[in-house]
Scaffold this motif. Structure first.
Motif, mmCIF file in Angstrom:
data_model
loop_
_atom_site.group_PDB
_atom_site.id
_atom_site.type_symbol
_atom_site.label_atom_id
_atom_site.label_comp_id
_atom_site.label_asym_id
_atom_site.label_seq_id
_atom_site.Cartn_x
_atom_site.Cartn_y
_atom_site.Cartn_z
ATOM 1 N N GLY A 43 67.576 67.152 11.481
ATOM 2 C CA GLY A 43 66.324 67.888 11.661
ATOM 3 C C GLY A 43 66.514 69.382 11.517
ATOM 4 N N THR A 44 67.632 69.890 12.022
ATOM 5 C CA THR A 44 67.942 71.316 11.891
ATOM 6 C C THR A 44 68.092 71.715 10.426
ATOM 7 O OG1 THR A 44 69.038 71.322 14.042
ATOM 8 C CG2 THR A 44 69.603 73.100 12.523
ATOM 9 N N GLN A 45 68.806 70.878 9.675
ATOM 10 C CA GLN A 45 68.998 71.174 8.251
ATOM 11 C C GLN A 45 67.681 71.069 7.480
ATOM 12 O OE1 GLN A 45 72.006 68.197 7.512
ATOM 13 N NE2 GLN A 45 73.681 69.669 7.726
ATOM 14 N N MET A 46 66.879 70.087 7.823
ATOM 15 C CA MET A 46 65.582 69.927 7.147
ATOM 16 C C MET A 46 64.660 71.103 7.435
ATOM 17 S SD MET A 46 65.142 67.127 5.253
ATOM 18 C CE MET A 46 63.442 66.558 5.401
ATOM 19 N N ALA A 47 64.679 71.595 8.670
ATOM 20 C CA ALA A 47 63.810 72.714 9.028
ATOM 21 C C ALA A 47 64.139 73.940 8.192
ATOM 22 C CB ALA A 47 63.955 73.022 10.520
ATOM 23 N N GLU A 48 65.422 74.267 8.075
ATOM 24 C CA GLU A 48 65.800 75.428 7.265
ATOM 25 C C GLU A 48 65.487 75.194 5.789
ATOM 26 O OE1 GLU A 48 69.431 78.553 6.347
ATOM 27 O OE2 GLU A 48 69.679 77.055 7.914
ATOM 28 N N MET A 49 65.725 73.968 5.308
ATOM 29 C CA MET A 49 65.422 73.662 3.910
ATOM 30 C C MET A 49 63.941 73.880 3.619
ATOM 31 S SD MET A 49 63.824 71.196 1.854
ATOM 32 C CE MET A 49 63.877 69.581 2.649
ATOM 33 N N TYR A 50 63.048 73.388 4.486
ATOM 34 C CA TYR A 50 61.617 73.547 4.243
ATOM 35 C C TYR A 50 61.233 75.027 4.180
ATOM 36 C CZ TYR A 50 59.193 69.105 3.838
ATOM 37 O OH TYR A 50 58.683 67.926 3.351
ATOM 38 N N LEU A 51 61.761 75.809 5.116
ATOM 39 C CA LEU A 51 61.433 77.233 5.107
ATOM 40 C C LEU A 51 61.891 77.893 3.813
ATOM 41 C CD1 LEU A 51 60.305 79.677 6.633
ATOM 42 C CD2 LEU A 51 62.579 79.979 7.645
ATOM 43 N N MET A 52 63.082 77.556 3.357
ATOM 44 C CA MET A 52 63.612 78.193 2.150
ATOM 45 C C MET A 52 62.957 77.653 0.878
ATOM 46 S SD MET A 52 65.293 80.392 3.615
ATOM 47 C CE MET A 52 65.877 81.252 2.154
ATOM 48 N N GLN A 53 62.222 76.547 0.963
ATOM 49 C CA GLN A 53 61.426 76.079 -0.163
ATOM 50 C C GLN A 53 60.018 76.687 -0.163
ATOM 51 O OE1 GLN A 53 62.684 74.049 -2.722
ATOM 52 N NE2 GLN A 53 64.593 74.505 -1.635
#
Length: 440
Positions: free
Chosen positions: A95-105
């Motif tokens: 979830g932590t990795q997904m959260a940062e990925m979404y923001l950077m997309q």
């Protein structure tokens, strides 16, 4: 990438503004952000004292994108695998990795459609991890054998599961169960409820045609949501399911593949929304490993594809408020590819403006459905560039109304190359007045 300095005043100069609601750009404008809000928008230069000045040099300033149907905690590769072999640490790290990925997309707001409680939002909002504004639904709710029944095949009714123990999915077999788990979701920090009313394709026990929840059970979820000033989003495929959900007071139809003009009339009358994963209409759908390797799922996918074929022409003929929706379950790299491809399909099916609106202002309206006291971000509007709105802002290297690829689209789903951490054409990402990416 993230963990930028605290918000302060920022002045964007020489930008073309897409405001989230109009099919046009306001050229050569200036936008002032003070702390976390947009405070001035002008065609004339703005005096901003000691504000940090960012010269947009003709680039397009847009609202941050909004994802209306994600599952940040679900890493796959399958539901049985997650039920049997995944711990809370695995879910949390993913979830932590997904959260940062979404923001950077480019997504500054995400509505999680099941499986996440409020812990991820607390970590994001406190600055401990990087991520978007986060609207979790708590546990999926469905009946035994429904689309949120992730228990092992031989598990008896009512037994505790990995998903139920972590409040990621709950089996609710009567009105009392629905009320109990709905109340518990809000106790755990949910901002809205997710009810699994239809069956699905990539799931073990439920035909997609299933009408899983009785009208009384769906109405019970709506009643609990009402007491929290919030709403219910319903996983609904069949027309009968969609109409029943709307009749019960559901405000957000998820998937809604058998959408037609009668449904549109009902939705528009009630002010309801729909979010649909357009990858469901991709001709390569049958190549998904979880579908092609399971004969029952392949049969379900084939029959569903035939039944859902009128969705796109009906949506064009009888439009309703439609939000952007990816519904990825899988690795961070796989979800980056799917998100980019979902952006492309939106453009292919509905054109640039409708796609941008789905990714911005419509998502902002959906966020407002959570009401004043359940909404974790109640002070300002989301998904628009307006005075008084939250400073969730992107700068794009190009005009997305004419070249939609600048939002970060991808031309392929299966077999696509690994995508970069952030699309090169998204040159700046600001959330809540804080800059997380700036390549100018």
């Amino acid at each position: 990438t993230a963990f930028a300095a605290a918000a302060a005043s920022t002045l964007f100069t020489n930008v073309d503004v897409f405001n989230g609601t109009e099919d046009k750009l306001y050229e050569n404008h200036h936008v002032l952000v003070e702390n976390n809000l947009i405070t001035k928008i002008s065609a004339q230069p703005i005096e901003a004292g000691d504000a940090t000045v960012i010269d947009g040099n003709g680039k397009t300033l847009t609202p941050g994108f909004i994802e209306n149907h994600a599952h940040l905690m679900l890493m796959g590769p399958s539901l049985p695998k997650m039920e049997a072999d995944v711990t809370w640490e695995d879910f949390a790290i993913h979830g932590t990795q997904m959260a940062e990925m979404y923001l950077m997309q480019g997504f500054t707001t995400v509505r999680d459609a099941g499986g996440a409680n409020s812990g991820l939002r607390r970590a994001i909002d406190s600055g401990n991890i990087a991520g978007p504004r986060f609207y979790p639904s708590g546990a999926f709710i469905s009946a035994r054998g429904g689309h949120a029944d992730f228990a092992n095949y031989t598990a008896p009714p009512g037994v505790e599961t990995n998903f139920s123990r972590l409040n990621m999915a709950q089996e609710a077999d009567d009105v009392a169960d629905v009320k109990k788990f709905s109340r518990n979701n809000f106790r755990m920090g949910a901002t809205q409820l997710k009810y699994m009313q239809s069956g699905g394709v990539v799931s073990a026990f439920d035909p997609w045609q299933l009408l899983s929840g009785s009208p009384e059970e769906v109405a019970a979820a709506v009643q609990v949501a009402d007491t929290y000033g919030s709403y219910v989003m319903a996983h609904s495929y069949r027309k009968e399911a969609i109409m029943s959900a709307l009749d019960a007071g559901v405000m957000s139809i998820e998937h809604g593949f058998m959408f037609d003009c009668e449904i549109a009339d009902e939705m528009n009358e009630k002010g309801a929304f729909i979010t649909t994963n357009l990858t469901a209409f991709d001709p390569n759908l049958f190549d998904i490993p979880a579908i092609k390797s399971v004969p029952a799922s392949l049969r379900k996918a084939q029959s569903a594809t035939e039944a859902f074929k009128d969705y796109i022409p009906n949506m064009k003929k009888c439009p309703v408020k439609r939000g952007f929706h990816t519904d990825c379950v899988g690795t961070v790299d796989a979800c980056k590819i799917q998100i980019a491809y979902e952006k492309k399909l939106n453009y292919d099916f509905f054109g640039a403006f409708e796609s941008l609106k789905a990714m911005t202002s419509v998502g902002g309206e959906i966020a407002e459905l959570t009401g004043d006291f359940t909404n974790p971000y109640p002070e300002a509007k989301l998904g628009v560039i307006e005075v008084g709105a939250y400073a969730d802002i992107l700068l794009l290297d190009g005009n997305p109304l004419k070249d939609f690829s600048v939002v970060g689209t991808g031309d392929k789903w299966f077999g696509a190359d690994k995508r970069p951490e952030s699309p090169e054409s998204i040159v700046l990402i600001m959330k809540d007045g804080v800059i997380y990416k700036n390549t100018l």
